[in-house]
Motif scaffolding. Structure first.
Motif, PDB file in Angstrom:
ATOM      1  N   GLU A 616       0.733  -1.376   0.151  1.00 55.06           N
ATOM      2  CA  GLU A 616       0.229  -0.094   0.103  1.00 55.06           C
ATOM      3  C   GLU A 616       1.317   1.458  -0.280  1.00 55.06           C
ATOM      4  O   GLU A 616       0.198   1.915  -0.838  1.00 55.06           O
ATOM      5  N   ASN A 617       1.562   1.502   1.043  1.00 60.03           N
ATOM      6  CA  ASN A 617       2.895   2.754   0.851  1.00 60.03           C
ATOM      7  C   ASN A 617       3.705   2.474  -0.821  1.00 60.03           C
ATOM      8  O   ASN A 617       3.737   3.983  -0.615  1.00 60.03           O
ATOM      9  N   ASP A 620       0.797   4.179  -3.066  1.00 61.26           N
ATOM     10  CA  ASP A 620       0.412   5.154  -1.956  1.00 61.26           C
ATOM     11  C   ASP A 620       1.640   6.583  -2.792  1.00 61.26           C
ATOM     12  O   ASP A 620       1.817   6.932  -3.282  1.00 61.26           O
ATOM     13  N   LEU A 631      -6.894  10.422  -3.140  1.00 61.21           N
ATOM     14  CA  LEU A 631      -7.835  11.178  -1.637  1.00 61.21           C
ATOM     15  C   LEU A 631      -8.492  11.300  -1.324  1.00 61.21           C
ATOM     16  O   LEU A 631      -9.887  11.986  -2.008  1.00 61.21           O
ATOM     17  N   ARG A 677      -4.666   7.698   5.219  1.00 61.30           N
ATOM     18  CA  ARG A 677      -3.984   7.807   5.031  1.00 61.30           C
ATOM     19  C   ARG A 677      -3.043   8.510   6.304  1.00 61.30           C
ATOM     20  O   ARG A 677      -2.161   8.724   6.312  1.00 61.30           O
ATOM     21  N   ARG A 680      -2.340   6.210   8.353  1.00 58.56           N
ATOM     22  CA  ARG A 680      -0.992   5.640   7.855  1.00 58.56           C
ATOM     23  C   ARG A 680       0.285   6.145   8.632  1.00 58.56           C
ATOM     24  O   ARG A 680       1.275   6.487   8.209  1.00 58.56           O
ATOM     25  N   LEU A 757       2.302  12.070   1.869  1.00 61.29           N
ATOM     26  CA  LEU A 757       0.683  12.422   2.671  1.00 61.29           C
ATOM     27  C   LEU A 757       0.536  13.681   3.125  1.00 61.29           C
ATOM     28  O   LEU A 757      -0.850  14.054   2.870  1.00 61.29           O
TER      29      LEU A 757
END
Length: 782
Positions: A616-617, A620, A631, A677, A680, A757
């Motif tokens: 996922e990182n 993203d 977003l 996010r 995260r 992010l």
């Protein structure tokens, strides 16, 4: 016969005897008479001499007109001898004229007939002698028959004195009349006091000053212009001047035409005649004096603010003023200046303090400086002191005989001048050895300065440049060297922009020999313009190569991004399957598992979870770099979100022996963004803090709302901290070792993902770290 003869003889004898006696008597009488005649003659001569020597000479005029007089009188009348008659005194060119003679004749006849005396003045012809004639009837013993005796007096000297006295009298009267008129017309109140010191005469100005109707009223009433001062009236002061026989002058206030004015009163004794006085209005002069004093004080206050030392000497060559810079330069106390020391003492004190130039013959040097008082023009000279101080000294003679000395400390100026010369030489050397070609143009377009590179790049000779040509002439010489000669207008625009428009402009040119030049015009502070020309041929080639390589790198990066995105989806599919099968095994679908098998399954699920997060990182981060990260835009309450993130890591914190302090409350508010996010990002920051904090350490998480509405979240720890260079690498995704120095590529994305992010939400991330003190991560969200 004998008897007769004898008798005859006796008779004859007697006769002879008588004759002899008579003859003797006659002889004796004759001698006596002769002696008496001689005495009379001597007396007559004495009388005649006395008459000749007397100041008055007689003239006897008989009834028939005959005259008798001494020769001296004849000389007075202009004759060699006295004429016989009175009518003969008119002799044409000498004697008396007919008018005066007629007057004299009438007066003589009147005296002869009536005995009336007369007196008249006569002036003989042909001379400057003046005679005074006084006549009367002569005594009969002098001349019987009605003669007149006229006495003549020579009054020439007396007449001259009388004429002079008359002239002086007329002049005195004229002067007195003029003086009286002048006094009367004088604008100054004037007066005169008699011996009794009462007013006897005043002029019109006095009458107007006291507001009287006339001078008679002033004198009659004794109206005084000057009021008593310190118990003394004006008359008493005049009495003092009269008794001392000296004039008394004093300044005071008096009422002049109803106004109080400052006046100067003078009482002047005039011997025994009395005392005169006058008043001079000095109100304007006093005001001028006050204004001059204020001006002098203001001037001296202004001189105190100057940086140059000022010393002012009066006509007696005494120091009367010195400003603060002078006292500071020559270390002179203010109290010493108050004593007004003479010029010589001032120079002596300067010498004792070592503030004068070293000279061989100081007395002669001092005498030369004393001559400055008598100079007609200002004198200037430099003083080099022993401590390196350089003074510019100016001696300005003053109209009143004094001297104004100015001491300007030019030490710093000379040092700056030397530094400036050094800088100019340095600038010239730098200017000529620069890689760029430079030229400076004046506002009128003329070439002012240039370096050797400028002449070499354009192929211009120094003789042509030394004429300082105008820009249009210079450009016409270099137009043929351009690949397109019409582009010479670009150079003209750059020069015009820098000189006239005061704007920076730039441009590029291609030369016929294949070179490429970059132009830049910069306006200079002095109004000139600087033209810089740089040969960018090599950089153009490198730029072209870099563009090609950049295009290839951009394409490669796009391929990488697409590959990572595809691989992320490809990894996610089998990973989901692995995670699903592990969950089935854990649930017992395939049968009961042993304790060791359960541990394996939990390890599989943990690894699947961590690998899923990394995927996922990566996804993203790749989407964020590509600008395609989706977003969610929803309200997110920050403090509950942070509470959940901290709660999820409770076991990990406890296992590491670390204390976490969460500060804040719901007043931190909400932000608009993607909750998943943000969770995260904050989780990654807390994980990094846990990894960097040793056992027994402490982590602080604080959420607050700042002024302006921004939300601030701080995650700090008291771990080892990082050096600035290591901190910068951490932001680029490098893993920091335990000592906080060595770095390696970390498996996760860490801080770079957090930064991406946070910035995707419109915020920013700031890291601060000190080795041995810990690290703080500050997140600001709008």
């Amino acid at each position: 016969m004998p008897l007769l003869n004898q008798t005859a003889l006796v008779l004859i004898g007697l006769l002879l005897a008588a004759w002899t006696v008579g003859a003797g008597w006659l002889v004796l009488d004759a001698r006596r008479r002769a002696r008496r005649g001689e005495a009379l003659q001597r007396q007559a001569r004495r009388l005649a001499r006395m008459v000749d020597e007397s100041p008055a000479l007689p003239l006897l005029v008989r009834a028939d007109g005959r005259i008798e007089g001494p020769a001296r009188l004849a000389l007075w009348l202009g004759f060699e001898a006295m004429p016989g008659y009175l009518s003969e005194l008119d002799a044409g060119d000498h004697g008396l004229d007919e008018v005066e003679l007629a007057r004299l004749g009438d007066a003589v006849r009147r005296a002869q007939k009536t005995g009336t005396p007369f007196r008249m003045a006569l002036t003989p012809r042909g001379g400057s002698r003046s005679l005074c004639a006084q006549g009367h009837l002569a005594d009969p013993q002098v001349s019987p028959g009605g003669a007149a005796l006229v006495w003549f007096f020579d009054v020439s000297e007396s007449e001259e004195e009388l004429v002079a006295l008359r002239a002086e009298t007329r002049k005195a009267k004229s002067d007195f009349a003029g003086l009286s008129g002048l006094i009367e017309a004088a604008p100054l109140p004037m007066w005169f006091r008699g011996p009794d010191l009462r007013l006897r005469l005043v002029n019109s100005a006095y009458v107007a000053a006291v507001g009287a109707e006339s001078a008679d009223q002033v004198i009659a009433q004794g109206i005084e212009l000057i009021e008593p001062v310190e118990g003394l009236s004006a008359a008493q002061v005049a009495r003092q001047a009269h008794s001392r026989k000296v004039s008394i002058e004093r300044s005071l206030l008096a009422t002049i035409k109803g106004q109080r004015r400052a006046v100067r009163v003078t009482d002047l004794p005039l011997g025994d005649e009395g005392v005169a006085g006058y008043v001079v209005d000095i109100e304007e002069m006093e005001e001028l004096i006050r204004q001059f004093r204020r001006f002098r004080e203001a001037q001296r206050e202004m001189l105190d603010t100057l940086s140059a030392g000022i010393a002012q000497f009066d006509e007696k060559r005494n120091l009367v003023f010195a400003n603060q810079p002078f006292l500071r330069i020559f270390s002179v106390p203010q109290a010493w200046v108050v004593d007004t020391p003479p010029f010589d003492r001032v120079l002596d004190r300067m010498r004792d303090a070592g503030r004068l130039p070293e000279v061989r013959d100081f007395p002669e040097w001092r005498r030369e400086r004393q001559g400055w008082f008598l100079a007609r023009e200002p004198i200037e000279e430099p003083w080099h002191l022993s401590d390196g101080t350089h003074l510019r000294v100016v001696g300005q003679p003053m109209p009143d005989g004094g001297l104004l000395m100015i001491f300007e400390d030019r030490t710093e100026q000379l040092q700056l001048s030397a530094t400036r010369d050094t800088l100019l030489r340095t600038r010239t050397a730098t200017f000529d050895n620069l890689f760029e070609s430079l030229a400076v143009f004046a506002p009128d377009g003329r070439l002012q300065l240039w370096n050797r590179r400028f002449a070499a790049d354009w192929g211009l000779d120094e003789e042509f440049l030394a004429t300082h040509p105008r820009a249009d002439v210079l450009l016409s010489r270099i137009a043929d060297q351009l690949k397109r000669p019409a582009q010479v207008g670009t150079v003209a625009q750059v020069i015009q922009g820098a000189t006239l428009e005061r704007k920076q402009r730039s441009g590029r040119l291609a030369l016929a020999d294949g070179r490429h030049l970059a132009l830049a015009g910069v306006p200079l502070p002095d109004g000139n313009g600087l033209l810089t020309v740089l040969d960018i041929t090599d950089s153009q080639k490198a730029e072209a190569a870099l563009r090609e390589r950049n295009a290839a790198l951009v394409e490669a990066d796009a391929v990488k991004t697409r590959f990572i995105a595809n691989m992320s989806y490809e990894f996610r599919t089998p990973l989901t399957s692995i995670g699903g099968f592990a969950e089935l095994l854990q649930s017992g679908i395939a049968g009961d598992l042993t304790e060791q098998q359960n541990e394996y399954v939990e390890a599989i699920l943990t690894s699947v979870e961590r690998l899923g997060e990394q995927i996922e990182n990566v996804l993203d981060l790749s989407q964020s770099e590509a600008g395609t990260l989706p977003l969610a835009q929803e309200p997110v309450e920050i403090f509950p979100l942070l509470t959940d993130v901290v709660t999820e890591r409770t076991e990990r914190l406890a296992g590491a022996g670390i204390t976490l302090d969460l500060r804040g409350d719901r007043s931190a508010g909400m932000v608009t963004g993607d909750a998943r996010r943000l969770r995260r990002a904050f989780g990654q920051l807390i994980d990094n803090a846990i990894a960097a904090t040793p056992e027994g350490g402490r982590i602080l998480v604080e959420a607050s709302r700042k002024k302006g509405g921004a939300l601030q979240v701080v995650v700090s720890d008291n771990g080892r901290g990082m050096e600035p260079a290591v901190l910068a690498r951490a932001l680029d995704g490098l893993k920091v070792s335990a000592d906080g120095k060595a770095v390696e590529r970390r498996q996760g994305l860490g801080l770079p993902l957090v930064r991406q992010l946070v910035e995707a939400h419109g915020g920013n991330l700031e890291l601060m770290s000190e080795p041995g003190l810990g690290t703080s991560a500050i997140v600001m969200l709008p």
